[in-house]
Design an enzyme around this catalytic site. Structure first.
Site, PDB file in Angstrom:
ATOM      1  N   GLY A 247       0.808  -1.216   0.000  1.00  0.00           N
ATOM      2  CA  GLY A 247       0.000   0.000   0.000  1.00  0.00           C
ATOM      3  C   GLY A 247       0.837   1.260   0.000  1.00  0.00           C
ATOM      4  N   LYS A 645      10.349  -9.941  14.449  1.00  0.00           N
ATOM      5  CA  LYS A 645      10.580 -10.286  13.047  1.00  0.00           C
ATOM      6  C   LYS A 645       9.879  -9.308  12.114  1.00  0.00           C
ATOM      7  CE  LYS A 645      10.935 -14.564  11.785  1.00  0.00           C
ATOM      8  NZ  LYS A 645      10.670 -15.982  11.444  1.00  0.00           N
ATOM      9  N   GLN A 650       9.550  -4.448   8.527  1.00  0.00           N
ATOM     10  CA  GLN A 650       8.990  -3.148   8.186  1.00  0.00           C
ATOM     11  C   GLN A 650      10.080  -2.091   8.060  1.00  0.00           C
ATOM     12  OE1 GLN A 650       5.356  -1.446   8.205  1.00  0.00           O
ATOM     13  NE2 GLN A 650       5.778  -3.136   6.820  1.00  0.00           N
ATOM     14  N   GLY A 713       5.090   2.867  16.547  1.00  0.00           N
ATOM     15  CA  GLY A 713       4.778   2.806  15.117  1.00  0.00           C
ATOM     16  C   GLY A 713       6.053   2.718  14.307  1.00  0.00           C
ATOM     17  N   VAL A 714       6.084   1.778  13.353  1.00  0.00           N
ATOM     18  CA  VAL A 714       7.326   1.511  12.628  1.00  0.00           C
ATOM     19  C   VAL A 714       7.181   1.597  11.114  1.00  0.00           C
ATOM     20  CG1 VAL A 714       8.176   0.035  14.475  1.00  0.00           C
ATOM     21  CG2 VAL A 714       6.942  -0.998  12.578  1.00  0.00           C
ATOM     22  N   GLU A 716       6.717   3.889   8.898  1.00  0.00           N
ATOM     23  CA  GLU A 716       7.245   4.988   8.089  1.00  0.00           C
ATOM     24  C   GLU A 716       8.592   5.530   8.547  1.00  0.00           C
ATOM     25  OE1 GLU A 716       3.630   7.489   6.515  1.00  0.00           O
ATOM     26  OE2 GLU A 716       3.174   6.735   8.515  1.00  0.00           O
TER      27      GLU A 716
END
Length: 749
Positions: A247, A645, A650, A713-714, A716
């Site tokens: 996405g 993992k 990410q 949060g990872v 971006e």
């Protein structure tokens, strides 16, 4: 309560993705892969001018193609309602890719705009017939050259989402008086989305009821958008996206392909599949804006920053697009005594830009972190030491505390693991045969928050747990992470948890964007699990013969598939069986109003962000200028790690995308016609395996106390700073400061 202090058994572990087998065996179905009886296929006809009107349509040859069902244009298509204007009171308004009311107007707003849809029995017939539709135009003057229109940029307006300016002291005067300074102009090109799965939609009407299979990042808002555009009840629309093949922001908005597939299905009375070609994605789905940036830094001889100036120009479309937070990181990263930030925009007759992994920060950190590195060269100072000396104790602009920030620790650990002490300070001094070797460093930064999510949890008498929420799985292991959280919260084996997602028949989840989804769902999931444990406890404490009878919940721990205390306990299955219950359910709802209130409150109290440090080694061929990234280390402060993992995956994905931003990616627009001229993966170059070294990723794994489970949060943060880390390594290898992305051979020879 003691029961929420359950010893973690699964959170933090490198658990394999629960959907891994389905994806690797081909069992997983993506948006274009669902069979329906009578399925028809649609293809788009794109405008060939940047601005004007269609004065005539010749579709006779297209209609004569065997298998063609219909050709829809502005002359015969059913009407849609126009898109609503952006409103923070209706967050679904954020997913309007453009304001164009497709096929309800003869107006052309960009070169590539869909102006007709051909529906046929086969995709081959649809595509061939679309190539035969002839449009005649009245062309109007158009503005499509970003560089030429840059002088016409106007100040961007601030909003609740993006603050466009900031001032602290007098940065302009401080820069003029600084003993050491740099003043640089950077440019970055447009970028286009290239997810593995191109955008695709299958739409099927049954009266006023609509079913849509769509690769989507924002199911709930997209469903509301479609309900408004087609004038049907929101509850009558079902959107399904169990698997999304990538996405990165491009599938967060409603674009022409989705709307026209739904429109074609209504017009023909047939289920319709519209799968965009790769070229069709370039012409109908927005990407990243180009930018110009000025970054000027002033400092004393000891490296203390006295001035930080960061200004930018980006573009939006005449019919949509949003400004990007290019100067956002410059608000928070350095303790400059004087700060001046401004963002400006120019409106062009091009496809509107949209979200693309770390919009604003990904290109803004290229300018900022390159300038900081150049200031270190000016001062003759190690670039890590310069950053350490200017690490703020509180937010430099607002003065509020950081909720969580461990950049000093990240730099220290990263320098040790990367072998930074072996870096020879002089440019061009490190060599390996014909290769010039350079080492660069840059800071990563991305703000964090969490949004509204509605989660339902069911506990069955057999001890099984079902988590239900319409969140999105784009390959990041979202379902696996939520299963780990649920297993630990309820003290059940991971294999006892089933997660249902990707379907608007489920409780609504948040948009998978802004790195908010995991924290948002986790907050409601934890609340729902807490309610469920209280319900189980209420049954047990009243039951004759129960070892939990009379026990307070605060005395109990959720583990081994039930509730326990030091003297004993019962499994959930035993408790439900004793009570004659087949299952128990609990829900946690978080509304939009509560999200807005919390966001505004938190903004006044804290600065929340994920951060990190990139260490990059490059090798540059001294004769050809070829650049190879040979080594990479990223050290990140992303709060609590839920799955070691998938988090590492990410972050590596963001770094790979950043290497593309640095070295290869560039959407080329013809400055005469506004046409994208490299609309294919043959001409738009994304990194391949040979371009990417082993990427070492390390997370500090220290929880943020202000976020659910301490996670930040990872998705971006991994791409931010990457462009600068590569450019800084090239500067060290060659002595040349590249100010314009991508870093291609011609800029080094």
């Amino acid at each position: 309560m003691k029961d929420v202090e359950t010893a973690e058994k699964y959170v933090g572990r490198p658990i394999d993705r629960l959907d891994g087998a389905a994806k690797t065996t081909g069992e997983a179905r993506f948006a274009a892969e669902y069979p329906f009886p009578g399925l028809a296929h649609a293809a788009l006809v794109h405008a060939a001018i940047p601005r004007g009107r269609v004065t005539a349509v010749d579709d006779a040859a297209a209609r004569a193609v065997p298998g063609v069902i219909d050709v829809l244009t502005h002359e015969n298509a059913p009407a849609m309602k126009p898109a609503r204007k952006l409103s923070m009171m209706d967050l679904s308004s954020m997913v309007s890719g453009t304001s164009v009311n497709y096929l309800a107007t003869d107006e052309v707003h960009w070169n590539g705009q869909p102006m007709a849809v051909v529906v046929a029995e086969t995709p081959e017939a649809a595509r061939y017939a679309a190539s035969l539709v002839r449009l005649t135009y009245q062309e109007l003057p158009a503005r499509v050259d970003f560089a030429a229109e840059e002088p016409n940029a106007v100040p961007q307006k601030s909003s609740m989402i993006s603050e466009a300016k900031a001032d602290k002291g007098d940065a302009i005067a401080a820069l003029a008086a600084a003993p050491a300074s740099v003043d640089l102009r950077f440019t970055t090109p447009p970028h286009s989305h290239n997810a593995i799965e191109p955008h695709a939609t299958i739409a099927m009407w049954d009266g006023d009821r609509l079913t849509v299979h769509e690769g989507a990042q924002s199911l709930a808002w997209m469903r509301r958008h479609l309900a408004l555009r087609f004038g049907v009840p929101e509850q009558g629309i079902r959107m399904l996206a169990p698997f999304v093949g990538g996405g990165f922001g491009g599938k967060g908005s409603v674009w022409a392909g989705t709307l026209l597939a739904v429109l074609a299905a209504r017009a023909t009375g047939r289920p319709v599949r519209l799968a965009l070609t790769r070229e069709g994605v370039y012409h109908t789905v927005g990407g990243r804006t180009p930018s110009t940036q000025r970054v000027a830094l002033g400092a004393r001889a000891d490296g203390t920053m006295t001035a930080l100036i960061h200004t930018s120009v980006s573009r939006i479309g005449r019919v949509g697009g949003g400004p990007e937070s290019i100067t956002a990181a410059s608000r928070h990263l350095y303790a400059a005594e004087n700060i001046h930030l401004r963002q400006n925009i120019v409106e062009l007759d091009l496809l509107p830009n949209t979200f693309m992994r770390a919009p604003g920060e990904s290109i803004g950190t290229f300018g900022l972190e390159s300038a900081v590195d150049e200031l270190a060269w000016e001062l003759g100072m190690d670039p890590i030491e310069l950053r350490r000396r200017n690490e703020p104790e509180r937010d430099p602009v607002s003065g509020v505390p950081f909720a969580h920030r461990m950049l000093r620790e990240a730099y220290e650990l990263g320098a040790e693991r990367f072998g930074w002490s072996e870096r020879v300070p002089e440019a061009g001094a490190m060599r390996d045969g014909r290769w010039l070797v350079g080492m660069g460093v840059a800071t990563a930064y991305h703000p964090s928050m969490h949004m509204a999510a509605h989660v339902a949890v069911r506990l069955s008498a057999d001890g099984g747990v079902v988590v239900r929420c319409a969140f999105h799985e784009m390959g990041m292991g979202a379902a696996t992470a939520q299963a780990q959280i649920a297993a630990d919260e309820l003290g059940v084996p991971l294999e006892a948890v089933r997660v249902e997602y990707g379907d608007t028949d489920l409780p609504p989840g948040p948009m998978a964007g802004g790195s908010v989804q995991t924290a948002s769902v986790a907050a409601s999931l934890i609340e729902a699990c807490g309610k469920l444990k209280r319900s189980v406890h209420a049954l047990a404490r009243r039951a004759p013969g129960s070892p939990l009878r009379g026990r307070r919940l605060e005395e109990l721990t959720a583990r081994d598939g039930g509730l326990h205390h030091a003297g004993g306990g019962e499994t959930y299955a035993q408790i439900l069986a004793r009570a004659g219950r087949a299952h128990l359910e609990a829900e946690a709802k978080a509304g939009t109003l509560g999200f807005m209130v919390r966001m505004l409150r938190d903004r006044r109290r804290y600065v929340k962000a994920a951060s990190g440090v990139h260490f990059c080694e490059v090798r540059v061929d001294r004769d050809t200028g070829e650049v190879r990234v040979s080594r990479w280390l990223g050290v990140f402060d992303v709060g609590r790690v839920i799955n070691a993992k998938t988090v590492a995956s990410q972050l590596r994905g963001g770094i790979v995308m950043g290497i593309g931003l640095a070295l290869t990616e560039e959407t080329l627009v013809d400055h005469r016609t506004g046409r994208v001229v490299n609309a294919s993966l043959a001409d738009y170059h994304v990194p391949v395996h040979a371009d990417v070294p082993h990427i070492d990723v390390h997370c500090l794994d220290d929880p943020d106390p202000t976020m659910p489970l301490g996670l930040v949060g990872v998705g971006e943060v991994g791409i931010t700073g990457v462009g600068a880390a590569v450019a800084n390594a090239v500067r060290h290898a060659t002595g040349k400061r590249v100010l314009d992305l991508p870093i291609t051979l011609d800029k080094l020879l």
